[in-house]
Structure formats: structure tokens, C-alpha cells
Design an enzyme around this catalytic site. Structure first.
Site, short mmCIF file in Angstrom:
data_model
loop_
_atom_site.label_atom_id
_atom_site.label_comp_id
_atom_site.label_asym_id
_atom_site.label_seq_id
_atom_site.Cartn_x
_atom_site.Cartn_y
_atom_site.Cartn_z
N ASP A 189 0.85 -1.19 0.00
CA ASP A 189 0.00 0.00 0.00
C ASP A 189 0.89 1.24 0.00
OD1 ASP A 189 -3.24 0.30 0.78
OD2 ASP A 189 -2.05 2.13 1.10
N TYR B 195 -12.61 8.53 -13.56
CA TYR B 195 -12.70 7.22 -12.90
C TYR B 195 -13.31 6.19 -13.87
CZ TYR B 195 -13.75 3.85 -9.13
OH TYR B 195 -13.82 2.73 -8.33
N LYS C 106 -11.32 2.89 -15.27
CA LYS C 106 -11.81 1.53 -15.01
C LYS C 106 -12.15 0.81 -16.31
CE LYS C 106 -11.41 1.45 -10.53
NZ LYS C 106 -10.47 0.52 -9.90
N THR D 103 -16.71 1.01 1.63
CA THR D 103 -15.30 1.37 1.87
C THR D 103 -15.16 2.89 1.77
OG1 THR D 103 -14.61 1.43 -0.43
CG2 THR D 103 -14.58 -0.75 0.63
N1 LIG Z 1 -15.93 0.66 -2.84
C1 LIG Z 1 -16.59 0.56 -3.98
O1 LIG Z 1 -17.81 0.75 -4.05
C2 LIG Z 1 -15.84 0.16 -5.22
C3 LIG Z 1 -16.60 -0.18 -6.35
C4 LIG Z 1 -15.92 -0.56 -7.51
C5 LIG Z 1 -14.54 -0.61 -7.53
N2 LIG Z 1 -13.84 -0.26 -6.41
C6 LIG Z 1 -12.39 -0.35 -6.48
O2 LIG Z 1 -11.92 -1.19 -5.44
C7 LIG Z 1 -10.54 -0.92 -5.21
C8 LIG Z 1 -10.27 -0.84 -3.71
O3 LIG Z 1 -10.86 0.34 -3.20
P1 LIG Z 1 -11.68 0.35 -1.84
O4 LIG Z 1 -13.11 0.53 -2.22
O5 LIG Z 1 -11.30 -0.80 -0.99
O6 LIG Z 1 -11.21 1.76 -1.23
P2 LIG Z 1 -10.14 2.15 -0.10
O7 LIG Z 1 -9.88 3.60 -0.30
O8 LIG Z 1 -10.60 1.69 1.23
O9 LIG Z 1 -8.84 1.30 -0.46
C9 LIG Z 1 -7.92 1.69 -1.45
C10 LIG Z 1 -6.51 1.41 -0.93
O10 LIG Z 1 -5.60 1.70 -2.01
C11 LIG Z 1 -4.50 2.40 -1.47
N3 LIG Z 1 -3.87 3.21 -2.51
C12 LIG Z 1 -4.35 4.35 -3.07
N4 LIG Z 1 -3.48 4.86 -3.92
C13 LIG Z 1 -2.40 4.02 -3.93
C14 LIG Z 1 -1.18 4.02 -4.62
N5 LIG Z 1 -0.86 5.01 -5.48
N6 LIG Z 1 -0.31 3.01 -4.40
C15 LIG Z 1 -0.62 2.01 -3.53
N7 LIG Z 1 -1.75 1.97 -2.82
C16 LIG Z 1 -2.65 2.96 -3.03
C17 LIG Z 1 -5.10 3.26 -0.37
O11 LIG Z 1 -4.10 3.70 0.56
C18 LIG Z 1 -6.13 2.31 0.24
O12 LIG Z 1 -5.57 1.54 1.28
C19 LIG Z 1 -10.23 0.36 -5.97
O13 LIG Z 1 -9.58 0.03 -7.19
C20 LIG Z 1 -11.61 0.92 -6.25
O14 LIG Z 1 -11.61 1.77 -7.38
C21 LIG Z 1 -14.46 0.11 -5.26
#
Ligand SMILES: NC(=O)c1ccc[n+]([C@@H]2O[C@H](COP(=O)([O-])OP(=O)(O)OC[C@H]3O[C@@H](n4cnc5c(N)ncnc54)[C@H](O)[C@@H]3O)[C@@H](O)[C@H]2O)c1
Length: 278
Positions: free
Chosen positions: A45, A182, A186, A217
Site C-alpha cells: 500500500d 474514474y 476503469k 469502503t
Molecule cells: N468501494 C466501492 O464501491 C468500489 C466499487 C468498484 C470498484 N472499487 C475499487 O476497489 C478498489 C479498492 O478500493 P476500496 O473501495 O477498498 O477503497 P479504499 O480507499 O478503502 O482502499 C484503497 C486502498 O488503495 C490504497 N492506494 C491508493 N493509492 C495508492 C497508490 N498510489 N499506491 C498504492 N496503494 C494505493 C489506499 O491507501 C487504500 O488503502 C479500488 O480500485 C476501487 O476503485 C471500489
């Protein structure tokens, strides 16, 4: 061929994964799920905030706590290790892959979960540094991990079962207003995964993605702020399942894809969205 939860047969080596975005949310849940299934995991991370983004990233203490909890579940000290790296930095990811290979003898799955969200303005008014953060982390970070990790997946002896996995989004196929960068990033991930699936044909290494719906999240909390909503709970009502998804529900599909039971799949983008895309 029945292997409960894709567990290893005795005699197979213990499988090794690298997971980005591991400090919290879907990435943390994926680390814990893989540990439950006996994997060794490098939990990667950025663990620090991004000045271009108005919400906090995961922290170093969260990352260490995930690795400690996951290691205790797998009952081997050091079976899950924290590693700080920014997915925008190809050298840092190369170092992360080297750490996993040097520690555990190889790599079987590289899972690109790290992502950020930003928006709130039409694209032509969005500050360029926010657009860049979204594109460079959500798409560039996945490409950087592919470049760093696939050679290690291919370095395993035949017959290989390597897995390159990425987290896309329902936003890859829906046109969401005020989230254009975004959506573009994606959609780029899904195109990348299809192309990698084709490029890796015949190697035994596959590439697949999941497209989560609204999952509870920080990314979703930030989406609620972007849309000036009091909380993220109402996003659950847009999904036929009638609720928000839990990070563990995305993680269990990623863990299946990482394991040997997904052997018939490559280039697939699997909706894990409570029916949002219907
Ligand atoms: N939560 C939703 O509804 C949802 C829906 C579709 C897709 N996603 C995708 O799921 C994935 C995880 O996100 P999440 O929802 O768990 O959110 P989150 O913000 O809780 O987790 C994201 C993590 O990625 C880390 N991160 C961010 N930039 C970084 C970088 N440059 N290098 C390394 N680590 C980095 C952050 O520190 C964090 O710990 C993401 O790709 C997000 O786009 C989430």
C-alpha cells in the site's frame, strides 16, 4: 479436481500473492481471505496521503495491522508481510515483486486492488492533478503491476497456474456523471485485462478482473461526498440485492480467481455487484 476453497494439495508449494491497496477496504479483505486459504502474501500500500486528493489514503499502521492479523490467521509468523509502495512507481513495484520472490521463492498471483476516486466536476473543469491521480493509480498502477509481476508469474515452472487479477468497477460500463476520469480508468482496466488474457494465451498464466458494485469502503464514502449525499448507504438501494456489498464479498471472488479452480477463465471481467449492472 474438488479442492475446497482452492486449497493446495499436499506436495504443492504454498501459493504466494502480492496484493496492492492492502491497508484497508477490498485489498485488506483480500489479504485476509488469502491468508485464511493458506497463502503467503505481500501486502502493498502507499500508506500515505496524496496531496492531489481530498480524502485520506490507508495508513502505515492500518497496513501493519492487516499483515499482523492475516499472519495470525495463517499461523505462521511473517506469512503476510507489509510493504510500502506507490503503484505509480514501477521501480517500487519491481522491488515489491523481488521481495515476495526472495522471501517465498516465487509468485503465483498479483492482485491490483489499489485505486482512488475523484470527481465532482465535469471533466473539462476537473483539476488536472485529480484527473492524473485517478488515471495514474487506477489504470497506470494496474499496468505497472502487470509489467513488474507477470515475468515472475511466468518464471514458475510449467505447468503454470499464475494469476494476474485487477479490480475494475461497475463504472467501467456505466457512464457516471462527475466521475468521468474514474469511468475512463476503469474501462481501461477491463480493456487491459482482455488484452493480457490474449497475450498470455498458452502460458498457463491468466488475467481476469472483477467489477464490484457499491461496496462499503472509503472510496464509496468519498463518492457520497462527491455527490453531496449525507452517507453511502443509499447506494445500496440502487443494487437489486438491496444493500451495500461488504469488502469480504469481493475478496472471496478474487481469492477464487487467484486459486487453481479458475483454470478455465482468462480475459474475464466478473461483475460482483449485487446486480447493479443489470
Ligand atoms: N468501494 C466501492 O464501491 C468500489 C466499487 C468498484 C470498484 N472499487 C475499487 O476497489 C478498489 C479498492 O478500493 P476500496 O473501495 O477498498 O477503497 P479504499 O480507499 O478503502 O482502499 C484503497 C486502498 O488503495 C490504497 N492506494 C491508493 N493509492 C495508492 C497508490 N498510489 N499506491 C498504492 N496503494 C494505493 C489506499 O491507501 C487504500 O488503502 C479500488 O480500485 C476501487 O476503485 C471500489
Amino acid at each position: 479436481m474438488a479442492r475446497p476453497h482452492g486449497r493446495m494439495n499436499s506436495g504443492e508449494h504454498r501459493r504466494v500473492a502480492l496484493v496492492t491497496g492492502a491497508a484497508r477496504g477490498i485489498g485488506a479483505a483480500t489479504v485476509l481471505e488469502l491468508a485464511d486459504r493458506g497463502w503467503s502474501v505481500l501486502a502493498v500500500d502507499i500508506a500515505s496521503d496524496d496531496p492531489a486528493l481530498p480524502y485520506p489514503m490507508g495508513s502505515k499502521s492500518e497496513l501493519v495491522a492487516v499483515a499482523t492479523e492475516a499472519s495470525s490467521r495463517v499461523s505462521r509468523v511473517g506469512a503476510v508481510r507489509p510493504f510500502v509502495a506507490d503503484v505509480r512507481d514501477p521501480e517500487a513495484l519491481r522491488a515489491a515483486v523481488a521481495e515476495a520472490v526472495d522471501t517465498w521463492g516465487g509468485l503465483d498471483a498479483a492482485i491490483a486492488v489499489a485505486g482512488v476516486i475523484a470527481g465532482g466536476d465535469p471533466l473539462w473543469e476537473m483539476p488536472i492533478e485529480r484527473e492524473r491521480a485517478v488515471m495514474d493509480v487506477c489504470l497506470g498502477g494496474v499496468m505497472n503491476l502487470a509489467r513488474a509481476a507477470i515475468p515472475a508469474l511466468l518464471a514458475r515452472p510449467e505447468p503454470r497456474t499464475g494469476r494476474f487479477l485487477a479490480v475494475a468497477s461497475a463504472a467501467a460500463t456505466k457512464g457516471l456523471p462527475l466521475l468521468s476520469a474514474y469511468c475512463a480508468a476503469k474501462a481501461g482496466v477491463t480493456g487491459l485485462i482482455r488484452a493480457l488474457g490474449a497475450e498470455l494465451g498458452g502460458t498457463g498464466v491468466s488475467a481476469n478482473a472483477v467489477s464490484p458494485g457499491s461496496t462499503d469502503t472509503e472510496v464509496l464514502a468519498e463518492t457520497a461526498r462527491i455527490y453531496h449525499l449525507p452517507d453511502a448507504v443509499r447506494f445500496g438501494g440502487q443494487q437489486p440485492i438491496g444493500r451495500l456489498l461488504a469488502p469480504a464479498e469481493i475478496a472471496s471472488v478474487l481469492a477464487f480467481l487467484a486459486g487453481p479452480d479458475s483454470s478455465a477463465m482468462t480475459g474475464a471481467v466478473v461483475p460482483v455487484d449485487g446486480g447493479l449492472a443489470l
